[in-house]
Design an enzyme around this catalytic site. Structure first.
Site, short mmCIF file in Angstrom:
data_model
loop_
_atom_site.label_atom_id
_atom_site.label_comp_id
_atom_site.label_asym_id
_atom_site.label_seq_id
_atom_site.Cartn_x
_atom_site.Cartn_y
_atom_site.Cartn_z
N ALA A 17 0.81 -1.22 0.00
CA ALA A 17 0.00 0.00 0.00
C ALA A 17 0.84 1.27 0.00
O ALA A 17 0.31 2.37 -0.07
CB ALA A 17 -0.93 0.00 1.20
N ASP A 62 5.51 -7.40 5.45
CA ASP A 62 6.61 -7.63 4.52
C ASP A 62 6.30 -8.89 3.72
O ASP A 62 5.97 -9.92 4.30
CB ASP A 62 7.90 -7.80 5.33
CG ASP A 62 9.13 -7.87 4.45
OD1 ASP A 62 9.06 -8.50 3.37
OD2 ASP A 62 10.18 -7.32 4.85
N LYS A 78 8.45 -10.56 -13.84
CA LYS A 78 6.99 -10.53 -13.86
C LYS A 78 6.41 -11.85 -14.39
O LYS A 78 5.39 -12.33 -13.90
CB LYS A 78 6.48 -9.36 -14.70
CG LYS A 78 6.84 -7.99 -14.14
CD LYS A 78 6.29 -7.80 -12.74
CE LYS A 78 6.73 -6.49 -12.11
NZ LYS A 78 6.31 -6.37 -10.71
N VAL A 100 2.91 2.45 -16.16
CA VAL A 100 2.03 3.40 -15.49
C VAL A 100 2.54 4.83 -15.67
O VAL A 100 3.69 5.13 -15.37
CB VAL A 100 1.91 3.07 -13.98
CG1 VAL A 100 0.92 4.01 -13.31
CG2 VAL A 100 1.48 1.63 -13.78
N SER A 158 10.90 7.87 -15.26
CA SER A 158 12.19 8.22 -15.87
C SER A 158 12.65 7.10 -16.81
O SER A 158 12.11 5.99 -16.80
CB SER A 158 13.26 8.45 -14.81
OG SER A 158 13.76 7.21 -14.33
#
Length: 301
Positions: free
Chosen positions: A18, A63, A165, A191, A197
């Site tokens: 979050a 975690d 991924k 996103v 960058s």
């Protein structure tokens, strides 16, 4: 009136991590919709944008490599939104990140399997887990959720983000099926964000993605809505490619390059070759069908 397939009753859900941009935006939107949210963060200091006195928000120090901390955050939750944020001491993707991400995915899916209140898991993956393989130029059909990146191809060309991924998502799917966990995945485009960058690991191979017609991006709001949509709609299954921008025209590529490297020189004058438009070869029809009804419902929020 809401479509019958949508779950009308806000529930308790957990969001991890979050503290990231997606995670914190998800928490905010879920709270607006009346959910009780367990915000699982690795560091408490990163949820500054949210009001910690909201009675529907509970913050957990959690975690992904600490199994018990995940179990604690999931307690009483019916839904789990999971996105991986690299450890602070290893912010960049390299050849070892896939092992880290696989371990985290394994932990969270195992914890979900052990939490009997969990009804659905929304697992955030990436479009890079779909688009990379040897025969990508010769295939006649568009890329969609049925496609997987080839792990050997990713290793060969050091596409570490795609490798991580892909193997993490495959690990999650294998565990979900083995343990009977109801899971859907969101395979997100890059996103859009003000701090994006050129060093973002998604962008390795950007020129090839552009020429292949598979360079896709997603606005943060659209991505957040997509996550909530696939959670709330009881008919959802499998993977969903999520993007609302395709970079396949020269002017789009130039705009993106200027955003990524604002201090660089003015781009050269376009040549006739720069007017080419690369054919879009990636489809998000599966998600878009769902989003039509969802967006109609959110207009009145």
């Amino acid at each position: 009136m809401e479509p019958a397939s949508l779950n009308p009753t806000p529930k308790t859900v957990c969001v991890m991590d979050a503290s990231g941009r997606l995670g914190s935006s998800l928490v905010e939107r879920l709270l607006q919709k009346g959910y009780t949210v367990h915000a699982a963060v690795q560091t408490h200091g990163k949820l500054q944008s949210l009001s910690c006195d909201n009675k529907n928000l509970k913050i957990f120090r959690s975690d992904p490599f600490d199994y018990q901390s995940i179990i604690d955050a999931l307690k009483g939750c019916s839904g789990f939104f999971y996105s991986f944020e690299p450890p602070q001491d290893q912010p960049n993707y390299d050849e070892f990140m896939s092992d880290v991400e696989v371990r985290a995915a394994h932990n969270v899916l195992e914890a979900c399997a052990q939490t009997d209140t969990i009804e659905k898991v929304v697992f955030t993956s990436s479009a890079t887990a779909v688009i990379w393989r040897d025969d990508r130029k010769s295939t006649s059909s568009d890329f969609d959720e049925r496609n997987w990146s080839d792990v050997n191809f990713c290793r060969k060309f050091k596409l570490w983000h795609a490798l991580s991924k892909t193997v993490a998502e495959k690990t999650a799917w294998a565990l979900a099926m083995d343990r009977g966990v109801n899971m859907v995945s969101i395979n997100a485009g890059l996103v859009m964000s003000p701090d994006l960058s050129i060093t973002h690991p998604f962008l390795k191979g950007a020129a090839e993605m552009y020429e292949d017609g598979v360079f896709v991006m997603a606005d943060l709001k659209f991505l957040v809505d997509a996550h909530i949509c696939v959670f709330e709609d009881v008919s959802t299954y499998g993977r969903y490619l999520c993007f609302n921008h395709v970079i396949n025209r020269h002017e789009d590529a130039v705009k993106l390059a200027q955003m990524l490297t604002p201090s660089s020189a003015v781009p050269p004058t376009p040549s006739s070759e720069d007017s080419r438009i690369f054919l879009q070869r990636i489809s998000n029809k599966k998600l878009n069908k769902l989003m039509v009804d969802f967006e109609r419902g959110t207009d009145v929020d």
